[in-house]
Design a protein around this motif. Structure first.
Motif, short mmCIF file in Angstrom:
data_model
loop_
_atom_site.label_atom_id
_atom_site.label_comp_id
_atom_site.label_asym_id
_atom_site.label_seq_id
_atom_site.Cartn_x
_atom_site.Cartn_y
_atom_site.Cartn_z
N LYS A 692 -27.76 -24.01 -59.73
CA LYS A 692 -27.80 -23.98 -58.26
C LYS A 692 -27.32 -25.31 -57.69
N ASP A 696 -23.72 -25.04 -55.47
CA ASP A 696 -23.73 -25.25 -54.02
C ASP A 696 -22.71 -26.29 -53.56
N ASN A 714 -32.70 -31.08 -51.11
CA ASN A 714 -33.22 -29.78 -51.58
C ASN A 714 -33.90 -29.90 -52.94
N GLN A 716 -37.00 -29.90 -53.75
CA GLN A 716 -38.10 -28.95 -53.94
C GLN A 716 -37.58 -27.56 -54.28
N GLU A 717 -36.44 -27.17 -53.69
CA GLU A 717 -35.85 -25.87 -54.01
C GLU A 717 -35.34 -25.84 -55.45
#
Length: 749
Positions: A692, A696, A714, A716-717
């Protein structure tokens, strides 16, 4: 929870790595000597760039002739011929009469040979003269390592000491009143200006003014320069400046600032209007302004890239083409054995008659356009045992678990108990059958983590009695009487800081505070070679993924590339301004990454010896590096508790993973590249969604051209899981061939 029992001992546990700046200052000299001597006599550049046409000065020529005379005196005729040819000197140049008549313009290249584009054979060319060249290093001091008094004399320009505070305060007031879009960029000049103005005051014996200047403005500097300012605060007298390596580095390597053209013009106009020559002179002499056209950068963009000892990297430093693709895998057929066939039939699947190919290896059948040519550097040929190991690897790969956010790996932790010797380094073999530890008591210990015990080869007398034609000859040569779960190897005379298994599991490398790298045989459990090139502690060493080559880096701020059958280094990588704390080979073995206490990461071309990437952004010494399996990305971890992700092709930072609260000592990508695992001194293992993070990415042409990055917050994602130990700092991570995660560390009661 698996536990590895260490022997009882008295030494304290010591897992932290020293990061004091080097006290020798000879790194650059060695680098040049190494590059001269490892040049192939026949290497020629495809672009013709390796022929230097600059005229040789009389001093250079005298130095060159002195080196040639020295080599000739020691009967190193081959080295004399190579160096003479490379320098373009006539054959009679060593004749005393010829020397008298030789003028400054007797053409040819300077002593340092540009190896860019050299052929593969140059990598393994003879390095016979390296040791003798070392004796000549001081003759090149003026060129490579500036004389201390010359370096410091730049601060002798007298200005009114009482006005320094006024000049700095006026500039500060001006920058605070400019438009927001320019303020962040112009604020970058505060730190380098502050340091150079303070040093100018100290050098000119204005101690009280220097102290007042430091106390007034040191608090305004960015928090990530705190450690540098602490060292600076100890320099209060002119005499202190002479022996300080950090200061000399700061002075000789211009601090790099990346500023938009509009912001730069604004600053220049202000200083000229105020006739502030003191500050303008410092900017001209000590700073390198990398000007770009376009919108100024934001505070967050600047903060992401700043923090290193010498500012940001120049943009052109990351423009060189890097062949980050993987080499084509040799095609090895994998026959299905009977057990596999039966198992598949039981599951109701059709019986496969054709041999299977490795699903992972199959990706490499077509030559990757970004991959180097197969013979760019000479790699060892596959032995029969290597082919068998490849087949085993391919079989394991067919049973590999595909990881992802919904399918996290199991974690098996190897805890070293009672490790009073102080565990300082750990490594696991690629097939996860052996684990080795380096200890502060100077020992190297190897354990078997499978039921199969460790055995030595029989003595020579016993080997003569064996039937060498028998099928089980490899078993017969092993001495069952020596079987044990672990072995201890003695040889180093200082703590062991780095450790690395060879891909074929026959050898083990260890690096130590004693300045040596040792190669151990895992068949006899004895030391085969001690490689002596570093004069100070060697913090890390690592084998190439293909074996044969290995790299080492240490306190002398230099990384060295070695081959196991050469006792001198093949390449010397010089450029870091502080200790090299970690080293890593690229998966295609054509590049080496080094992390340093100067808070930068450098990528070096193994063939040419050149630095092809400089990455800045960490706010503390770097202690871990990991390449993604596809070779496109690099992850780095440091004492600042952040993991940074880098796009090697574009030379850009592309991600920041925040969550750890202490130094990150280990990073590892899963075998499929889906997950990145990080291990830290905060006693946790964290798993991140690497796919990811990289999917991205939107690297447009503007971003690639300017180096401007927009990092998403991001973390935490991307954080998939956190695994906490009771009280065990994580110093090593390893994914098995089936994607089980293994971690290791010493219990800290």
């Amino acid at each position: 929870m698996a536990a590895v029992q260490g022997g009882m001992g008295d030494a304290d546990i010591k897992t932290d790595i020293k990061t004091e700046p080097s006290a020798d200052g000879f790194g650059n000299n060695n680098a040049n000597d190494g590059r001269v001597l490892s040049a192939s006599p026949g290497s020629s550049s495809s672009t013709g760039s390796n022929k230097q046409t600059a005229p040789v000065t009389p001093e250079d020529q005298q130095t060159l002739l002195a080196v040639l005379q020295f080599l000739k005196k020691n009967k190193l005729t081959e080295s004399v011929e190579i160096l003479r040819r490379e320098a373009g000197l006539p054959e009679n140049s060593l004749d005393p009469k010829a020397n008298e008549s030789a003028g400054a313009g007797s053409g040819g290249a300077a002593g340092i040979v540009d190896l860019e584009g050299g052929d593969a054979s140059s990598l393994l060319s003879r390095v016979t003269g390296s040791s003798s060249a070392g004796a000549q290093a001081p003759t090149k001091v003026a060129e490579d390592q500036p004389d201390v008094s010359v370096v410091l004399s730049a601060y002798s320009q007298q200005g009114d000491p009482t006005l320094y505070k006024v000049y700095y305060r006026d500039l500060k007031k001006f920058i605070e009143t400019v438009l927001d879009c320019h303020r962040a960029e112009l604020s970058q000049v505060f730190y380098p200006l502050f340091v150079h103005m303070y040093l100018e005051l100290v050098y000119n014996n204005h101690e009280s003014e220097a102290k007042a200047f430091f106390e007034k403005f040191s608090g305004d500097q960015e928090c990530y320069y705190e450690e540098d300012l602490r060292i600076l605060s100890g320099l209060t007298k002119k005499e202190h400046m002479r022996g300080n390596e950090t200061l000399l580095d700061f002075r000789t390597s211009k601090f790099v600032l990346r500023i938009s053209r509009d912001s730069y013009q604004l600053l220049k106009r202000h200083l000229q209007e105020r006739q502030n020559n003191q500050i303008w002179n410092i900017i001209q002499e000590h700073l390198y302004i990398d000007i770009f056209d376009g919108m100024p950068r934001s505070k967050s963009q600047i903060d992401a890239m700043s923090g290193s000892l010498a500012g940001e990297a120049k943009r052109e430093a990351n423009k060189t083409k890097v062949y980050y693709g993987l080499l084509k895998e040799p095609e090895i057929e994998l026959p299905l054995d009977d057990e596999d066939e039966e198992a598949e039939n039981e599951e109701g699947k059709p019986k496969k008659k054709k041999p299977k190919k490795d699903s992972v290896g199959s990706k490499s059948k077509k030559q990757d356009p970004n991959a180097p040519s197969q013979n760019r550097i000479p790699l060892p040929e596959l032995k029969d045992s290597d082919k068998l190991d490849k087949i085993m690897y391919m079989k394991e790969a067919t049973k590999r678990i595909r990881l992802g956010p919904d399918n996290l790996p199991s974690v098996c932790f190897y805890t070293f108990l009672n490790a009073y010797q102080g565990l300082t380094a750990v490594d696991l073999t690629d097939d996860s059958s052996l684990i080795a530890g380096g200890f502060a008591d100077s020992t190297v210990r190897v354990w078997s983590v499978t039921p199969k015990k460790l055995r030595k080869v029989k003595s020579a007398a016993d080997l003569n009695l064996i039937d060498k034609e028998s099928d089980d000859v490899l078993e017969r040569i092993m001495d069952e009487k020596t079987a044990s779960e672990s072995k201890i190897m003695y040889g180093h005379s200082g703590p062991v800081y780095g450790i690395s298994f060879s891909p074929d599991r026959n050898y083990l490398l260890s690096s130590s505070e004693d300045g040596t790298v040792r190669l151990w045989s895992l068949l006899t459990f004895t030391c085969l070679v001690a490689y002596k090139g570093h004069n100070y502690p060697v913090w890390d060493t690592q084998f190439s993924p293909y074996g044969y080559y290995f790299v080492s880096g240490g306190h002398d701020r230099v990384a060295r590339l070695w081959a196991t059958d050469h006792y001198q280094p093949l390449r010397i990588f010089s450029g870091h301004l502080a200790d090299i704390t970690c080293t890593r080979f690229h998966p295609n073995s054509n590049y080496v990454a080094t992390g340093s206490s100067d808070r930068t990461i450098r990528l070096w071309d193994v063939l040419s010896g050149n630095c092809v990437r400089i990455f800045t952004g960490h706010k503390g010494p770097i202690h871990s590096l990991a390449f993604s399996p596809n070779g496109k990305f690099l992850a780095s971890g440091a004492t600042d508790g952040r993991v940074l992700l880098w796009d090697i092709g574009h030379g850009l930072m592309v991600g920041e993973l925040k969550g750890h609260t202490d130094t990150i000592y280990s990073l590892r990508f899963s075998r499929d590249g889906e997950i990145l695992a990080s291990g830290s001194m905060d006693n946790t293992v964290r798993l991140w969604d690497a796919m990811k993070a990289f999917d991205d990415l939107e690297t447009d042409d503007f971003t690639a051209a300017t180096g401007h990055i927009h990092l998403q917050d991001n973390s935490q994602e991307l954080l998939l899981g956190t695994y906490t130990t009771k009280s065990t700092p994580v110093i090593h991570l390893h994914f098995t061939r089936r994607n089980l995660l293994l971690a290791a560390g010493a219990f800290n009661p």
